[in-house]
Design an enzyme around this catalytic site. Sequence first.
Site, PDB file in Angstrom:
ATOM      1  N   ASP A   1     -45.250  22.301-129.709  1.00 58.07           N
ATOM      2  CA  ASP A   1     -46.110  21.329-129.037  1.00 58.07           C
ATOM      3  C   ASP A   1     -46.735  20.399-130.077  1.00 58.07           C
ATOM      4  O   ASP A   1     -47.164  20.829-131.144  1.00 58.07           O
ATOM      5  CB  ASP A   1     -47.213  22.052-128.240  1.00 58.07           C
ATOM      6  CG  ASP A   1     -47.887  21.140-127.231  1.00 58.07           C
ATOM      7  OD1 ASP A   1     -47.682  21.340-126.020  1.00 58.07           O
ATOM      8  OD2 ASP A   1     -48.612  20.211-127.653  1.00 58.07           O
TER       9      ASP A   1
ATOM     10  N   CYS B   1     -36.744  14.979-121.394  1.00 64.83           N
ATOM     11  CA  CYS B   1     -35.302  14.698-121.364  1.00 64.83           C
ATOM     12  C   CYS B   1     -34.890  14.002-122.659  1.00 64.83           C
ATOM     13  O   CYS B   1     -33.826  14.292-123.215  1.00 64.83           O
ATOM     14  CB  CYS B   1     -34.937  13.824-120.160  1.00 64.83           C
ATOM     15  SG  CYS B   1     -34.881  14.726-118.588  1.00 64.83           S
TER      16      CYS B   1
ATOM     17  N   HIS C   1     -42.000  22.944-117.574  1.00 70.12           N
ATOM     18  CA  HIS C   1     -42.065  23.547-118.910  1.00 70.12           C
ATOM     19  C   HIS C   1     -43.045  24.715-118.912  1.00 70.12           C
ATOM     20  O   HIS C   1     -43.982  24.768-118.115  1.00 70.12           O
ATOM     21  CB  HIS C   1     -42.495  22.514-119.962  1.00 70.12           C
ATOM     22  CG  HIS C   1     -43.782  21.818-119.640  1.00 70.12           C
ATOM     23  ND1 HIS C   1     -43.836  20.735-118.790  1.00 70.12           N
ATOM     24  CD2 HIS C   1     -45.066  22.046-120.044  1.00 70.12           C
ATOM     25  CE1 HIS C   1     -45.097  20.331-118.681  1.00 70.12           C
ATOM     26  NE2 HIS C   1     -45.871  21.116-119.424  1.00 70.12           N
TER      27      HIS C   1
ATOM     28  N   GLY D   1     -52.925  21.027-113.840  1.00 66.23           N
ATOM     29  CA  GLY D   1     -53.077  20.438-115.176  1.00 66.23           C
ATOM     30  C   GLY D   1     -51.778  19.957-115.793  1.00 66.23           C
ATOM     31  O   GLY D   1     -51.708  19.754-117.009  1.00 66.23           O
TER      32      GLY D   1
ATOM     33  N   HIS E   1     -45.599  26.928-121.549  1.00 68.47           N
ATOM     34  CA  HIS E   1     -46.263  26.959-122.843  1.00 68.47           C
ATOM     35  C   HIS E   1     -46.223  28.403-123.337  1.00 68.47           C
ATOM     36  O   HIS E   1     -46.699  29.311-122.633  1.00 68.47           O
ATOM     37  CB  HIS E   1     -47.737  26.552-122.717  1.00 68.47           C
ATOM     38  CG  HIS E   1     -47.960  25.152-122.211  1.00 68.47           C
ATOM     39  ND1 HIS E   1     -48.327  24.106-123.032  1.00 68.47           N
ATOM     40  CD2 HIS E   1     -47.877  24.624-120.959  1.00 68.47           C
ATOM     41  CE1 HIS E   1     -48.471  23.001-122.300  1.00 68.47           C
ATOM     42  NE2 HIS E   1     -48.203  23.289-121.045  1.00 68.47           N
TER      43      HIS E   1
ATOM     44  N   CYS F   1     -38.167  10.184-118.974  1.00 70.35           N
ATOM     45  CA  CYS F   1     -38.844  11.466-119.153  1.00 70.35           C
ATOM     46  C   CYS F   1     -38.836  11.840-120.633  1.00 70.35           C
ATOM     47  O   CYS F   1     -37.776  11.920-121.255  1.00 70.35           O
ATOM     48  CB  CYS F   1     -38.136  12.529-118.313  1.00 70.35           C
ATOM     49  SG  CYS F   1     -38.726  14.192-118.640  1.00 70.35           S
TER      50      CYS F   1
HETATM   51  P1  AMP Z   1     -48.758  19.956-119.551  1.00 72.26           P
HETATM   52  O1  AMP Z   1     -50.157  19.430-119.653  1.00 72.26           O
HETATM   53  O2  AMP Z   1     -48.652  21.359-119.082  1.00 72.26           O
HETATM   54  O3  AMP Z   1     -47.860  19.017-118.776  1.00 72.26           O
HETATM   55  O4  AMP Z   1     -48.224  20.010-121.036  1.00 72.26           O
HETATM   56  C1  AMP Z   1     -47.557  18.979-121.685  1.00 72.26           C
HETATM   57  C2  AMP Z   1     -47.552  19.352-123.145  1.00 72.26           C
HETATM   58  O5  AMP Z   1     -46.567  18.564-123.789  1.00 72.26           O
HETATM   59  C3  AMP Z   1     -48.879  19.090-123.860  1.00 72.26           C
HETATM   60  O6  AMP Z   1     -49.344  20.318-124.437  1.00 72.26           O
HETATM   61  C4  AMP Z   1     -48.526  18.055-124.928  1.00 72.26           C
HETATM   62  O7  AMP Z   1     -49.219  18.252-126.125  1.00 72.26           O
HETATM   63  C5  AMP Z   1     -47.028  18.280-125.090  1.00 72.26           C
HETATM   64  N1  AMP Z   1     -46.283  17.116-125.558  1.00 72.26           N
HETATM   65  C6  AMP Z   1     -46.326  15.860-125.052  1.00 72.26           C
HETATM   66  N2  AMP Z   1     -45.476  15.065-125.718  1.00 72.26           N
HETATM   67  C7  AMP Z   1     -44.877  15.833-126.664  1.00 72.26           C
HETATM   68  C8  AMP Z   1     -43.916  15.591-127.671  1.00 72.26           C
HETATM   69  N3  AMP Z   1     -43.373  14.384-127.863  1.00 72.26           N
HETATM   70  N4  AMP Z   1     -43.539  16.617-128.471  1.00 72.26           N
HETATM   71  C9  AMP Z   1     -44.082  17.837-128.305  1.00 72.26           C
HETATM   72  N5  AMP Z   1     -44.975  18.137-127.360  1.00 72.26           N
HETATM   73  C10 AMP Z   1     -45.392  17.148-126.557  1.00 72.26           C
HETATM   74 ZN    ZN Z   2     -36.963  15.376-117.843  1.00 71.90          ZN
END
Ligand code: AMP
Ligand code: ZN
Length: 115
Positions: free
Chosen positions: A31, A8, A101, A94, A103, A5
């Site tokens: 993000d 994680c 998490h 989405g 946003h 993950c």
């Molecule tokens: P979701 O689509 O709600 O699952 O959001 C996942 C979010 O995680 C997206 O906005 C990605 O841009 C962000 N994301 C994915 N990988 C990373 C990372 N390594 N560091 C920071 N944000 C990330």
């Molecule tokens: Zn996790």
Amino acid sequence: MLKNCIFCKIVKNELLSQKVYEDESVFAFKDINPQAPVHVIIIPKKHITSLSVISVENEKVLGHIQVTVSRIAKQFSELKNGFRLINNCGVEGGQTVLHLHYHLLGGRSFRWPPG
Ligand code: AMP
Ligand code: ZN
């Protein structure tokens, strides 16, 4: 902790992130693909897949996240007039990263309903 993950890995510092907040149960970072001038991801340190699989034992950390939101928001002057807090849950919601998490978005105005 779930081995593959990415969130994680961020908590364990195996993957670099721009941390904005951390305490014993919550971690928050910028993000990587920001959708607003301020875009912070807030997560429980413990791996929980999504809001659809939570139980009563997750109440404490989820309540704590709500409190940390205002604490984190105060770090950003761009959020002084408001912000948006979003949880994407499951495929139709989405969700792309399967570690629960929120946003925290702000620094511009948002429309309603969302897309
Ligand atoms: P979701 O689509 O709600 O699952 O959001 C996942 C979010 O995680 C997206 O906005 C990605 O841009 C962000 N994301 C994915 N990988 C990373 C990372 N390594 N560091 C920071 N944000 C990330
Ligand atoms: Zn996790």
